[in-house]
Design a protein around this motif. Structure first.
Motif, mmCIF file in Angstrom:
data_model
loop_
_atom_site.group_PDB
_atom_site.id
_atom_site.type_symbol
_atom_site.label_atom_id
_atom_site.label_comp_id
_atom_site.label_asym_id
_atom_site.label_seq_id
_atom_site.Cartn_x
_atom_site.Cartn_y
_atom_site.Cartn_z
ATOM 1 N N LEU A 135 -17.760 73.076 75.372
ATOM 2 C CA LEU A 135 -18.313 71.819 75.280
ATOM 3 C C LEU A 135 -19.034 71.596 76.780
ATOM 4 O O LEU A 135 -20.082 70.806 76.913
ATOM 5 C CB LEU A 135 -16.998 70.903 75.174
ATOM 6 N N LEU A 136 -18.559 71.975 77.855
ATOM 7 C CA LEU A 136 -18.999 71.709 79.164
ATOM 8 C C LEU A 136 -20.299 72.232 79.328
ATOM 9 O O LEU A 136 -21.406 71.942 79.800
ATOM 10 C CB LEU A 136 -18.006 71.965 80.338
ATOM 11 N N VAL A 137 -20.356 73.677 78.939
ATOM 12 C CA VAL A 137 -21.397 74.448 78.788
ATOM 13 C C VAL A 137 -22.549 73.879 77.866
ATOM 14 O O VAL A 137 -23.915 73.867 78.420
ATOM 15 C CB VAL A 137 -21.438 76.016 78.710
ATOM 16 N N ASN A 138 -22.279 73.523 76.835
ATOM 17 C CA ASN A 138 -23.168 72.773 76.036
ATOM 18 C C ASN A 138 -23.802 71.617 76.459
ATOM 19 O O ASN A 138 -24.820 71.268 76.485
ATOM 20 C CB ASN A 138 -22.612 72.524 74.532
ATOM 21 N N ALA A 168 -28.038 68.921 85.281
ATOM 22 C CA ALA A 168 -26.902 69.660 85.383
ATOM 23 C C ALA A 168 -26.247 70.073 86.510
ATOM 24 O O ALA A 168 -25.085 70.031 86.667
ATOM 25 C CB ALA A 168 -27.406 70.992 84.640
ATOM 26 N N VAL A 169 -27.167 70.244 87.556
ATOM 27 C CA VAL A 169 -26.795 70.464 88.911
ATOM 28 C C VAL A 169 -25.934 69.057 89.332
ATOM 29 O O VAL A 169 -24.865 69.282 90.016
ATOM 30 C CB VAL A 169 -27.992 70.737 89.827
ATOM 31 N N ILE A 170 -26.497 68.008 89.361
ATOM 32 C CA ILE A 170 -25.729 66.818 89.630
ATOM 33 C C ILE A 170 -24.415 66.618 89.076
ATOM 34 O O ILE A 170 -23.301 66.299 89.574
ATOM 35 C CB ILE A 170 -26.718 65.404 89.286
ATOM 36 N N THR A 171 -24.255 66.934 87.752
ATOM 37 C CA THR A 171 -23.156 66.868 86.914
ATOM 38 C C THR A 171 -22.198 67.839 87.414
ATOM 39 O O THR A 171 -20.939 67.623 87.562
ATOM 40 C CB THR A 171 -23.365 67.144 85.299
ATOM 41 N N GLY A 172 -22.588 69.107 87.783
ATOM 42 C CA GLY A 172 -21.909 70.070 88.168
ATOM 43 C C GLY A 172 -21.170 69.818 89.472
ATOM 44 O O GLY A 172 -20.328 69.953 89.840
ATOM 45 N N LEU A 201 -28.417 68.811 79.063
ATOM 46 C CA LEU A 201 -29.029 67.731 80.308
ATOM 47 C C LEU A 201 -30.383 68.101 80.998
ATOM 48 O O LEU A 201 -30.920 67.416 81.271
ATOM 49 C CB LEU A 201 -27.786 67.651 81.194
ATOM 50 N N GLY A 202 -30.549 69.499 81.095
ATOM 51 C CA GLY A 202 -31.520 69.728 81.925
ATOM 52 C C GLY A 202 -31.184 70.271 83.259
ATOM 53 O O GLY A 202 -30.047 69.871 83.648
ATOM 54 N N LEU A 203 -31.945 70.842 83.964
ATOM 55 C CA LEU A 203 -31.617 71.408 85.335
ATOM 56 C C LEU A 203 -31.209 70.370 86.404
ATOM 57 O O LEU A 203 -30.117 70.561 86.922
ATOM 58 C CB LEU A 203 -32.623 72.400 85.762
#
Length: 135
Positions: free
Chosen positions: A94-97, A107-111, A102-104
């Motif tokens: 689910l996290l990878v999906n 995705a970086v911010i969320t990471g 989200l887009g790059l």
């Protein structure tokens, strides 16, 4: 998830069998178990929750196979180890999906946010465990 039950149930038996047959197999198994013990520090502390969170982190070397090896090395009960691996794999998927959709940039911010949250969460869990053990 297909090999996880077999790893949990039969890894120690296989290691014992191979160790009796060959010295090089003994060295390989010792290396495998030592690496699993190093990765198992947070898992050993929190058992099911620790294993589930370990498997849920989508980094190389933290998946279901490694989780199953850790479960076997720590001697966790079968259903506890299997369910922690299963829930962790589902959460990682689910996290990878989510990150891919989200887009790059996001995705970086969320990471980064998830990294910060996981660091805080481990600190909170450790302090809760210390306070419960103190009582």
């Amino acid at each position: 998830m297909v090999p996880v039950p077999f790893i949990i149930l039969y890894l120690k038996k296989l290691a014992t069998f191979l160790s009796q047959r060959s010295a090089s197999a003994t060295r390989i198994m010792d290396l495998l178990f030592e690496r699993a013990r190093r990765k198992a520090a947070p898992v050993e502390e929190f058992q099911w929750l620790g294993l589930m969170l370990f498997v849920a982190v989508p980094f190389p070397g933290t998946g279901a196979w490694t989780g199953a090896i850790i479960s076997s090395v720590l001697g966790m009960p079968f259903w506890s180890g299997f369910s922690a691996n299963f829930v962790g794999v589902v959460l990682a998927g689910l996290l990878v999906n989510l990150l891919m959709n989200l887009g790059l940039k996001y995705a970086v911010i969320t990471g980064l946010v998830l990294f910060f949250l996981s660091t805080v969460m481990w600190g909170v869990l450790r302090s809760l465990k210390k306070s419960l053990n103190a009582k």
